[in-house]
Write a protein that holds these residues in place. Structure first.
Motif, short mmCIF file in Angstrom:
data_model
loop_
_atom_site.label_atom_id
_atom_site.label_comp_id
_atom_site.label_asym_id
_atom_site.label_seq_id
_atom_site.Cartn_x
_atom_site.Cartn_y
_atom_site.Cartn_z
N GLN A 44 0.84 -1.19 0.00
CA GLN A 44 0.00 0.00 0.00
C GLN A 44 0.88 1.25 0.00
O GLN A 44 1.94 1.29 0.62
CB GLN A 44 -0.92 0.02 1.24
CG GLN A 44 -1.88 1.20 1.27
CD GLN A 44 -3.00 1.00 2.27
OE1 GLN A 44 -3.51 -0.11 2.41
NE2 GLN A 44 -3.41 2.07 2.94
N LYS A 45 0.39 2.29 -0.73
CA LYS A 45 1.06 3.59 -0.70
C LYS A 45 0.01 4.69 -0.63
O LYS A 45 -0.86 4.79 -1.49
CB LYS A 45 1.93 3.79 -1.95
CG LYS A 45 2.65 5.14 -1.97
CD LYS A 45 3.58 5.31 -0.78
CE LYS A 45 4.26 6.68 -0.77
NZ LYS A 45 5.11 6.86 0.43
N ASP A 46 0.11 5.49 0.44
CA ASP A 46 -0.81 6.61 0.65
C ASP A 46 -0.07 7.92 0.46
O ASP A 46 1.09 8.07 0.87
CB ASP A 46 -1.38 6.56 2.08
CG ASP A 46 -2.15 5.28 2.35
OD1 ASP A 46 -2.89 4.84 1.45
OD2 ASP A 46 -2.00 4.72 3.46
N PHE A 47 -0.74 8.88 -0.16
CA PHE A 47 -0.22 10.22 -0.31
C PHE A 47 -1.23 11.20 0.30
O PHE A 47 -2.22 11.56 -0.32
CB PHE A 47 -0.02 10.58 -1.79
CG PHE A 47 1.05 9.80 -2.49
CD1 PHE A 47 2.39 10.15 -2.35
CD2 PHE A 47 0.73 8.73 -3.30
CE1 PHE A 47 3.38 9.43 -3.00
CE2 PHE A 47 1.70 8.01 -3.96
CZ PHE A 47 3.04 8.37 -3.82
N LYS A 48 -1.01 11.58 1.55
CA LYS A 48 -1.85 12.58 2.21
C LYS A 48 -3.34 12.33 1.99
O LYS A 48 -4.08 13.18 1.49
CB LYS A 48 -1.47 13.99 1.73
CG LYS A 48 -0.07 14.41 2.12
CD LYS A 48 0.25 15.83 1.70
CE LYS A 48 1.65 16.22 2.16
NZ LYS A 48 2.01 17.60 1.73
N GLY A 49 -3.76 11.13 2.33
CA GLY A 49 -5.17 10.80 2.25
C GLY A 49 -5.58 10.12 0.97
O GLY A 49 -6.68 9.54 0.89
N PHE A 50 -4.73 10.17 -0.07
CA PHE A 50 -5.04 9.50 -1.34
C PHE A 50 -4.26 8.19 -1.39
O PHE A 50 -3.04 8.17 -1.22
CB PHE A 50 -4.64 10.37 -2.52
CG PHE A 50 -4.68 9.66 -3.85
CD1 PHE A 50 -5.88 9.28 -4.40
CD2 PHE A 50 -3.50 9.36 -4.52
CE1 PHE A 50 -5.92 8.62 -5.63
CE2 PHE A 50 -3.53 8.70 -5.74
CZ PHE A 50 -4.75 8.32 -6.29
N THR A 51 -4.96 7.09 -1.63
CA THR A 51 -4.32 5.78 -1.70
C THR A 51 -4.02 5.45 -3.16
O THR A 51 -4.94 5.19 -3.94
CB THR A 51 -5.22 4.69 -1.08
OG1 THR A 51 -5.45 5.01 0.30
CG2 THR A 51 -4.55 3.32 -1.17
N ALA A 52 -2.73 5.47 -3.53
CA ALA A 52 -2.33 5.21 -4.91
C ALA A 52 -2.18 3.72 -5.19
O ALA A 52 -2.44 3.26 -6.30
CB ALA A 52 -1.00 5.92 -5.21
N ILE A 53 -1.75 2.97 -4.19
CA ILE A 53 -1.63 1.50 -4.28
C ILE A 53 -2.32 0.93 -3.06
O ILE A 53 -2.01 1.29 -1.92
CB ILE A 53 -0.14 1.07 -4.31
CG1 ILE A 53 0.53 1.52 -5.59
CG2 ILE A 53 -0.02 -0.45 -4.16
CD1 ILE A 53 0.02 0.85 -6.86
N ASN A 54 -3.27 0.03 -3.29
CA ASN A 54 -4.11 -0.45 -2.20
C ASN A 54 -4.14 -1.98 -2.15
O ASN A 54 -4.70 -2.63 -3.03
CB ASN A 54 -5.54 0.09 -2.37
CG ASN A 54 -6.45 -0.29 -1.20
OD1 ASN A 54 -5.98 -0.44 -0.07
ND2 ASN A 54 -7.73 -0.44 -1.48
N ASN A 55 -3.45 -2.54 -1.15
CA ASN A 55 -3.54 -3.96 -0.86
C ASN A 55 -3.17 -4.83 -2.07
O ASN A 55 -3.85 -5.80 -2.40
CB ASN A 55 -4.98 -4.30 -0.41
CG ASN A 55 -5.06 -5.63 0.31
OD1 ASN A 55 -4.15 -6.01 1.05
ND2 ASN A 55 -6.15 -6.36 0.09
N VAL A 56 -2.07 -4.48 -2.73
CA VAL A 56 -1.65 -5.18 -3.95
C VAL A 56 -0.73 -6.35 -3.59
O VAL A 56 0.35 -6.16 -3.02
CB VAL A 56 -0.94 -4.23 -4.93
CG1 VAL A 56 -0.32 -5.01 -6.09
CG2 VAL A 56 -1.94 -3.21 -5.46
N SER A 57 -1.17 -7.55 -3.93
CA SER A 57 -0.37 -8.77 -3.74
C SER A 57 -0.13 -9.41 -5.10
O SER A 57 -1.08 -9.76 -5.80
CB SER A 57 -1.09 -9.75 -2.82
OG SER A 57 -1.25 -9.22 -1.52
#
Length: 262
Positions: free
Chosen positions: A23-36
């Protein structure tokens, strides 16, 4: 007594790269979410998706140009989630970029030779003696031959056509002795002739290596990829071979905005 006979070697893992709930978050925006994702050793694994799907962010996480907000990255059985970019490269995970990253005013041979300096333990030391660097000429030439640039060894990179510049970049990547090559848009901006040339080149260099590639050209993906992961809005939308993902209604909707047949 140990079950393994003396002198036998452990079987290499079939999975060379794995992300777990990345996961990668940018100040409230999730650019990558739970990627396996799991990448098979020796395969070509393509990452596709519409613009803004998170493909480049995912690549930046793999190489630690960005730090994950959560999740793990496992490479060759080891957790590299918090490794430094240079350390990851030293382990054999090497990345190319969307924009050609060669030295424009050096010859093709000199570009490859700089990459090969790692084998002498003098990477990034440009002011070496001619005698030391000349030791690498034969291997540099062989690497250029592999990507069909043998006749252009003395040509400055700036004078090469765009497709050959990308071939030179792949040559410098190979010279770094990668186990896994990350190719970011290897055919971006190319003519159809150059696309065909670079596609054939990737087919040739994959032997003994694993490739993960971000690519917009679906013809290239169909030709090369063993496995395709489709991202959309930072999440895995579908995964499988080309026939599987290209007929997936969710993928068709993400790309075309409709699931209706043409």
């Amino acid at each position: 007594m140990n079950d393994q006979a003396e002198g036998t070697q452990a079987t290499p893992s079939p999975i060379i790269l794995e992300t777990r709930n990345l996961q990668k978050d940018f100040k409230g925006f999730t650019a990558i979410n739970n990627v396996s994702v799991q990448v098979q050793t020796g395969s070509i694994h393509a990452l596709i998706g519409p613009n803004g799907a998170g493909k480049t962010t995912f690549f930046n996480l793999l190489t630690q140009f960005l730090k994950p907000s959560a999740g793990q990255i496992i490479y060759d059985g080891k957790d590299i989630t918090h490794s430094r970019p240079a350390g990851i490269a030293q382990k054999g995970l090497i990345r190319s970029f969307q924009i050609s990253a060669v030295f424009p005013h050096l010859s093709a041979r000199e570009n490859v030779r700089i990459a090969l300096q790692r084998t002498l333990g003098v990477s990034y030391q440009f002011w070496r003696s001619k005698r030391v660097l000349d030791q690498l000429n034969e291997e540099a030439q062989a690497t250029l031959e592999l990507v069909e640039l043998g006749d252009f060894a003395d040509t400055k990179a700036v004078e090469l056509p765009y497709g050959q510049k990308r071939a030179l970049e792949i040559a410098t990547t190979i010279a770094l002795k990668p186990r896994l090559m990350l190719l970011d848009e290897p055919t971006q901006g190319m003519s159809s002739e150059d696309v065909s040339t670079v596609t054939d080149l990737i087919k040739r260099v994959v032997e003994g290596r694993t490739i993960v590639m971000v690519e917009h050209n679906l013809n290239v993906v169909a030709t090369l990829a063993d496995t395709i992961t489709v991202l959309n809005r930072g999440e895995v939308l579908a995964e499988g071979d080309y026939d599987t993902v290209s007929t997936n209604p969710a993928v068709m909707e993400a790309y075309m905005g409709t699931t209706d047949a043409a």
